[in-house]
Design an enzyme around this catalytic site. Structure first.
Site, PDB file in Angstrom:
ATOM      1  N   GLY A 184       0.808  -1.083  -0.076  1.00  0.00           N
ATOM      2  CA  GLY A 184       0.088   0.034  -0.025  1.00  0.00           C
ATOM      3  C   GLY A 184       0.992   1.418  -0.095  1.00  0.00           C
ATOM      4  N   ASP A 218       8.172   5.979   7.502  1.00  0.00           N
ATOM      5  CA  ASP A 218       7.774   5.244   8.688  1.00  0.00           C
ATOM      6  C   ASP A 218       6.349   5.904   8.827  1.00  0.00           C
ATOM      7  OD1 ASP A 218       8.409   3.341  10.537  1.00  0.00           O
ATOM      8  OD2 ASP A 218       7.929   4.844  12.041  1.00  0.00           O
ATOM      9  N   HIS A 266      -1.414  11.962   5.049  1.00  0.00           N
ATOM     10  CA  HIS A 266      -0.179  12.198   5.736  1.00  0.00           C
ATOM     11  C   HIS A 266       0.972  11.994   4.992  1.00  0.00           C
ATOM     12  CE1 HIS A 266      -1.796   7.927   6.350  1.00  0.00           C
ATOM     13  NE2 HIS A 266      -0.577   7.503   6.722  1.00  0.00           N
ATOM     14  N   ARG A 267       0.967  11.112   4.292  1.00  0.00           N
ATOM     15  CA  ARG A 267       2.160  10.674   3.239  1.00  0.00           C
ATOM     16  C   ARG A 267       2.154  11.918   2.140  1.00  0.00           C
ATOM     17  NH1 ARG A 267       0.647   6.329   3.082  1.00  0.00           N
ATOM     18  NH2 ARG A 267       1.427   5.423   4.841  1.00  0.00           N
TER      19      ARG A 267
END
Ligand code: IMP
Length: 197
Positions: free
Chosen positions: A15, A71, A180-181
């Protein structure tokens, strides 16, 4: 200036690999550690950014390729921001994501102090010559009952603020461009644009 035309995306999570690939410019060749037979390092850091940096260094040293690693995880406020950096480990510990999500829902109900939560992603790029840049993105929201079949990981139990659907109910592209990414990548992009062909 030296230009990047190939990047190792330092993750074994499909993902995350897909999202990061789709954020990077099309003209950059994307390589997976799976293709090169490289395992993941132990995540010994205490923060998302420490783990992200540790992964980028590890994959760069193994592959000699410019590396971008992530992360990330889900922080639930009433659970002292757990699972946080242990998000992946909770899934291993409880027997998969579905069980880990059930565990979160049960704990959130029991504690009964609200459903505030956020996803966090720290992205690190390791550029030839040993230069590293780390940026962190966060998206605030709340924990929901499990809904939706899209996405991966904890997507079915997270609704971002300002929306009514969980990440797993959203179209892939809609999640990709708000999460968020994406927020971390947009910060990083500003700093690496001179290195991109
Ligand atoms: P790690 O960064 O490899 O330690 O793993 C992060 C964990 O958080 C994984 O278990 C992911 O599935 C989960 N996670 C990170 N980002 C997302 C997301 O965008 N949606 C759902 N789960 C995520």
């Amino acid at each position: 200036m030296y230009k990047i035309n190939k990047i190792l995306i330092g993750t074994h999570n499909k993902g995350k690999f897909k999202e990061i690939s789709d954020l990077l410019p099309k003209k950059i060749e994307k390589i997976s550690p799976v293709e090169l037979g490289i395992e993941s390092p132990a995540e010994t850091g205490k923060t998302f950014s420490e783990n992200s940096l540790l992964k980028a260094k590890f994959f760069y040293e193994k592959s000699n390729l410019v590396t971008l690693s992530d992360d990330s995880g889900l922080e639930v406020e009433c659970l002292n921001n757990e699972p946080g950096i242990y998000s992946s480990r909770w899934a291993d510990q409880y027997g998969g994501f579905d069980k880990a999500m059930t565990e979160i829902l049960t704990k959130v109900k029991k504690v009964n102090k609200g459903t505030k939560a956020r996803f966090v992603s720290s992205l690190t790029i390791y550029i030839d010559g040993g230069k590293t840049i780390t940026e962190t993105g966060k998206i605030e929201g709340k924990i929901s009952e499990k809904k939706g079949l899209n996405g991966f990981g904890y997507d079915p139990i997270f609704i971002p603020n300002g929306y009514t659907k969980t990440f797993a109910e959203m179209e892939y592209k809609n999640k990709l461009l708000i999460d968020h990414r994406f927020i971390a990548y947009k910060k990083l992009e500003k700093k690496i644009k001179n290195y991109i062909l």
